[in-house]
Design a protein around this motif. Structure first.
Motif, PDB file in Angstrom:
ATOM      1  N   VAL A  91      97.277  64.940 -28.217  1.00 19.06           N
ATOM      2  CA  VAL A  91      97.959  63.809 -27.571  1.00 19.06           C
ATOM      3  C   VAL A  91      99.308  64.329 -27.073  1.00 19.06           C
ATOM      4  O   VAL A  91      99.997  65.043 -27.806  1.00 19.06           O
ATOM      5  N   THR A  92      99.699  63.979 -25.855  1.00 20.61           N
ATOM      6  CA  THR A  92     101.052  64.365 -25.423  1.00 20.61           C
ATOM      7  C   THR A  92     102.054  63.366 -25.981  1.00 20.61           C
ATOM      8  O   THR A  92     101.764  62.185 -26.122  1.00 20.61           O
TER       9      THR A  92
ATOM     10  N   ALA B 228      92.079  54.330 -29.285  1.00 19.02           N
ATOM     11  CA  ALA B 228      93.421  53.732 -29.277  1.00 19.02           C
ATOM     12  C   ALA B 228      93.354  52.278 -28.804  1.00 19.02           C
ATOM     13  O   ALA B 228      94.073  51.415 -29.332  1.00 19.02           O
ATOM     14  N   ALA B 229      92.480  52.005 -27.837  1.00 23.44           N
ATOM     15  CA  ALA B 229      92.339  50.638 -27.327  1.00 23.44           C
ATOM     16  C   ALA B 229      91.881  49.704 -28.445  1.00 23.44           C
ATOM     17  O   ALA B 229      92.397  48.591 -28.599  1.00 23.44           O
ATOM     18  N   VAL B 230      90.939  50.169 -29.238  1.00 16.69           N
ATOM     19  CA  VAL B 230      90.386  49.339 -30.321  1.00 16.69           C
ATOM     20  C   VAL B 230      91.413  49.163 -31.444  1.00 16.69           C
ATOM     21  O   VAL B 230      91.599  48.067 -31.969  1.00 16.69           O
ATOM     22  N   ALA B 231      92.096  50.248 -31.778  1.00 19.98           N
ATOM     23  CA  ALA B 231      93.056  50.201 -32.887  1.00 19.98           C
ATOM     24  C   ALA B 231      94.375  49.546 -32.479  1.00 19.98           C
ATOM     25  O   ALA B 231      95.151  49.114 -33.329  1.00 19.98           O
ATOM     26  N   GLY B 232      94.656  49.542 -31.155  1.00 21.22           N
ATOM     27  CA  GLY B 232      95.942  49.036 -30.690  1.00 21.22           C
ATOM     28  C   GLY B 232      97.063  50.047 -30.901  1.00 21.22           C
ATOM     29  O   GLY B 232      98.233  49.740 -30.716  1.00 21.22           O
ATOM     30  N   LYS B 233      96.689  51.233 -31.282  1.00 21.57           N
ATOM     31  CA  LYS B 233      97.673  52.294 -31.554  1.00 21.57           C
ATOM     32  C   LYS B 233      96.951  53.628 -31.479  1.00 21.57           C
ATOM     33  O   LYS B 233      95.712  53.685 -31.490  1.00 21.57           O
ATOM     34  N   ILE B 234      97.727  54.702 -31.424  1.00 15.52           N
ATOM     35  CA  ILE B 234      97.132  56.033 -31.327  1.00 15.52           C
ATOM     36  C   ILE B 234      96.505  56.398 -32.668  1.00 15.52           C
ATOM     37  O   ILE B 234      97.174  56.322 -33.712  1.00 15.52           O
TER      38      ILE B 234
ATOM     39  N   SER C 111     105.332  60.881 -36.880  1.00 17.36           N
ATOM     40  CA  SER C 111     103.904  61.083 -36.671  1.00 17.36           C
ATOM     41  C   SER C 111     103.500  60.448 -35.347  1.00 17.36           C
ATOM     42  O   SER C 111     104.068  59.441 -34.933  1.00 17.36           O
ATOM     43  N   ILE C 112     102.509  61.063 -34.679  1.00 16.75           N
ATOM     44  CA  ILE C 112     102.010  60.460 -33.431  1.00 16.75           C
ATOM     45  C   ILE C 112     100.969  59.377 -33.763  1.00 16.75           C
ATOM     46  O   ILE C 112     100.756  58.442 -32.995  1.00 16.75           O
ATOM     47  N   VAL C 113     100.348  59.507 -34.916  1.00 20.23           N
ATOM     48  CA  VAL C 113      99.373  58.507 -35.350  1.00 20.23           C
ATOM     49  C   VAL C 113     100.092  57.183 -35.588  1.00 20.23           C
ATOM     50  O   VAL C 113     101.228  57.164 -36.069  1.00 20.23           O
ATOM     51  N   ASN C 114      99.423  56.103 -35.201  1.00 23.08           N
ATOM     52  CA  ASN C 114      99.922  54.737 -35.412  1.00 23.08           C
ATOM     53  C   ASN C 114     101.016  54.306 -34.440  1.00 23.08           C
ATOM     54  O   ASN C 114     101.602  53.235 -34.616  1.00 23.08           O
ATOM     55  N   VAL C 115     101.311  55.117 -33.420  1.00 20.80           N
ATOM     56  CA  VAL C 115     102.243  54.663 -32.391  1.00 20.80           C
ATOM     57  C   VAL C 115     101.525  53.571 -31.582  1.00 20.80           C
ATOM     58  O   VAL C 115     100.457  53.811 -31.016  1.00 20.80           O
ATOM     59  N   PRO C 116     102.058  52.346 -31.548  1.00 23.27           N
ATOM     60  CA  PRO C 116     101.354  51.240 -30.881  1.00 23.27           C
ATOM     61  C   PRO C 116     101.326  51.403 -29.366  1.00 23.27           C
ATOM     62  O   PRO C 116     102.282  51.923 -28.771  1.00 23.27           O
ATOM     63  N   ILE C 117     100.258  50.966 -28.742  1.00 22.26           N
ATOM     64  CA  ILE C 117     100.133  51.067 -27.281  1.00 22.26           C
ATOM     65  C   ILE C 117     100.038  49.681 -26.652  1.00 22.26           C
ATOM     66  O   ILE C 117      99.655  48.705 -27.307  1.00 22.26           O
ATOM     67  N   ASP C 118     100.410  49.610 -25.355  1.00 23.32           N
ATOM     68  CA  ASP C 118     100.287  48.372 -24.583  1.00 23.32           C
ATOM     69  C   ASP C 118      99.063  48.396 -23.677  1.00 23.32           C
ATOM     70  O   ASP C 118      98.505  47.362 -23.349  1.00 23.32           O
TER      71      ASP C 118
END
Lengths: 461, 200
Positions: free
Chosen positions: A280-281, A446-452, A325-332
């Protein structure tokens, strides 16, 4: 004299030496879009020139069009699209417009239509023309002045590049895709490290990739700075060309489109992909990437003042903290599309993750098939329904769309996007928008989790 | 063009891409003109169109700079020649860096924008000098391949063909058409039916 694949491609296309040290090369095929060609056609007009070989060109509308309707969405887009169609009509050039069943993203359409064959030289006013190297063809991006040049002369003035080979070895873990491989390579080698080079990808990992994966790898090689990317043609390459509309032809089909064993490269790079994780970048350059299990770098890891200032700027723009951590960073937003990752294989991989799941609330998820034919194929396989049931917007029209946001798909300031595209540049997907590049399957997760998240938690559960 | 002399502005960031040089909203055009306002638009202007005072080209010392001293890998990304057209229209005539993305490099050459190459340590020394003397004049001599600031001089790299193209200011398309006989000879040696003929 032993030669590289790149040397052979140039030797067969060289017309003559030029007095200034460059060479004149023949362009077998040339592709245009609506935004980098208008001024080239104007140039022809003002100089009173015609197109030398109209059958060796193809125009495709893909950059400015909306992917929601099959007509121009606004007056400026209409101007660009109408202008391309009028120029093509005038010069007898084929043009795949919005209502054509072959329309789509240029670098998806051209291989799909069987236009590319090993041994060809292909130019296009778009940097991701490196994609065609996946089929053993020399493809490279050109500017608008060069578009004019190739229209008028069917040639280009060309400065020979140096040869680099990137050898990719190591047994891949389950769930690792071509996108992860090229992102790993870019991270290790560096953005711009291949400026001035043609890069050949070789090694077991590359040989084992299917054609879609090879196209993803060659497509993103331009982010290394490679003007051209190449993979030796093999049986998979030849099989991939079967049954296509054009059955791509090359004048030099007796040549073996591989590097000679004794050939020497100016630079050899060895990349180990053993045990790599999905990438992931985190920043604003494609080499600012981490594996999903890693923490982001910290300032102390940056050696020079300038690296430190670039690092700080990237962190600020992305709204992230060093060492997090990059994991759990929320996405829009979640975006699946682009010439890097919108082929049927990419859609299948993403649908596999989405089957029976729902996009998290608050996430806007969009998928844009790479071409009209890709869309038809996906619908035959029922993949469209998987996306729709999951809550993705399944777009009826193909195009580049939010990969570069030249149409009506533009992210807002500070919106964070999980994206299957190729560039995480500042402002690329919208002014202030924050792009995280990753594979299509990772975007779906990420779309399903709402986060990376690590897609392997979904597929191996 | 033989020589550029003017104010040199520091832009030390690495990997400055053509999306930043010319944001996409300025690409929705069919002409080459009117692109000066697009150059670095997101860095130069606020959303309301007013200037961002901190941006280097908005600072009094460096406003109107005709030379940029830049970080590594300048001009990476998209092929858009609009980036070069815009820089030229804004008055930028030369860029000094350590290396450029290939398509940007070719576009620059086609539009009389001189791209000089220095070693990183030389570029950093030049950056230090222009930061120490904001608004200082720098000269980029394409004939002698020499950069001068005050009494400090450094030779830069530029390949022969690029230097010649800048000095000649020629039209490549018309120049190549003088080689029509060579192109025809090449084409006539190709086997019959050997090229893709596009299906309309």
């Amino acid at each position: 004299m032993a030669r590289t694949l790149y040397d052979k491609l140039l030797d067969t296309h060289k017309i003559c030496d030029l007095p200034d040290g460059d060479i004149l090369v023949y362009v077998d095929f040339h592709i245009m879009n609506e935004y980098t060609s208008p001024q080239a056609f104007s140039g022809l007009g003002s100089k009173g020139l015609s197109v030398r070989q109209p059958e060796a060109h193809l125009a495709i509308v893909d950059h400015v069009n909306s992917t929601q309707i099959d007509e121009a969405p606004d007056p400026v887009s209409k101007l660009l699209i109408d202008n391309l169609e009028a120029n093509c009509e005038k010069h007898q050039i084929a043009c795949y417009g919005l209502k054509d069943p072959r329309q789509g993203i240029e670098h998806v359409v051209v291989p799909e239509q069987g236009i590319v064959a090993p041994g060809m030289l292909i130019a296009c006013g778009d940097s991701h023309t490196t994609t065609y190297g996946a089929l053993g063809a020399l493809g490279f991006g050109i500017g608008t002045s060069e578009v004019e040049h190739v229209l008028a002369t069917q040639t280009l003035r060309y400065q020979k590049l140096k040869n680099m080979r990137i050898n990719v070895a190591g047994q891949l873990s389950a769930g690792i895709t071509a996108k992860d491989i090229i992102m790993h390579v870019i991270r290790k080698v560096g953005a711009g490290a291949a400026n001035g080079y043609a890069v050949e990808f070789a090694g077991q990992v590359i040989e084992q990739l299917d054609m879609a994966g090879r196209m993803t790898v060659c497509n993103m090689a331009v982010e290394l700075g490679a003007r051209a990317a190449l993979i030796a043609a093999d049986q998979k390459t030849l099989s991939a060309m079967e049954g296509k509309a054009h059955s791509g032809r090359c004048a030099f089909d007796k040549e073996i489109w591989q590097t000679d064993i004794q050939a020497v490269f100016d630079r050899e790079v060895y990349i180990d992909c053993k045990d790599i994780e999905p990438l992931v970048t985190w920043g604003i350059s494609p080499d600012q990437a981490v594996a999903i299990g890693e923490k982001l770098p910290v300032l102390e890891q940056m050696v020079t003042d300038k690296q430190q200032s670039d690092f700080t700027r990237a962190m600020e723009y992305m709204g992230l903290a060093p060492g997090q951590s990059i994991v759990n960073v929320p996405i829009d937003m979640a975006f699946i599309g682009s010439c890097t990752n919108s082929r049927i294989d990419d859609l299948r991989a993403a649908a596999e993750v989405l089957r029976g799941k729902r996009v998290a609330s608050g996430v806007v998820a969009t998928v844009i098939p790479g071409s009209a034919s890709t869309k038809v194929q996906a619908e035959l396989e029922g993949i469209d329904q998987v996306f729709i049931d999951a809550g993705f917007d399944w777009r009826p029209q193909s195009g580049c769309s939010m990969c570069l946001a030249m149409n009506d798909d533009i992210a807002e300031n500070r919106e964070r996007i999980a994206s299957s595209t190729n560039r995480n540049f500042e402002g690329r997907q919208g002014r202030g928008a924050r792009t995280h590049l990753m594979s299509p399957a990772m975007v779906a997760a990420a779309a399903v989790a709402g986060k990376i998240v690590d897609v392997r938690l979904f597929t191996q559960a | 063009m033989e020589q550029v002399t003017g104010v040199a502005a520091p832009m030390p960031q690495h990997n400055v891409d053509t999306d930043i040089i010319m944001p996409k909203r300025f690409l929705r055009t069919i002409t080459r003109e009117g692109l000066a306002d697009g150059v670095f638009a997101d860095l130069r202007f606020k959303e309301d169109g007013s200037e961002k005072p901190d941006f280097v080209l908005n600072q009094p010392s460096w406003r109107g700079a005709s030379v940029l001293v830049v970080g590594d890998n300048f001009g990476c990304g998209s092929s858009r020649e609009h980036a070069v057209w815009g820089l030229r229209q804004l008055g930028v005539e030369a860029i000094i860096g350590t290396g450029y993305a290939g398509i940007f490099f070719d576009n620059a050459r086609k539009n009389g924008l001189a791209l000089a190459i220095l070693e990183a340590s030389q570029r950093d020394e030049l950056l230090a000098k222009i930061n120490a003397n904001p608004g200082a004049q720098v000269s980029v001599d394409v004939v002698a391949k020499m950069i001068t600031i005050g009494d400090w001089k450094v030779a830069f790299q530029m390949d022969k063909a690029t230097r010649q193209a800048l000095l000649d200011d020629r039209d490549d398309t018309l120049d190549t058409l003088k080689l029509l006989a060579e192109i025809q000879t090449y084409e006539s040696a190709l086997p019959d039916n050997s090229c893709v003929k596009i299906i309309k």
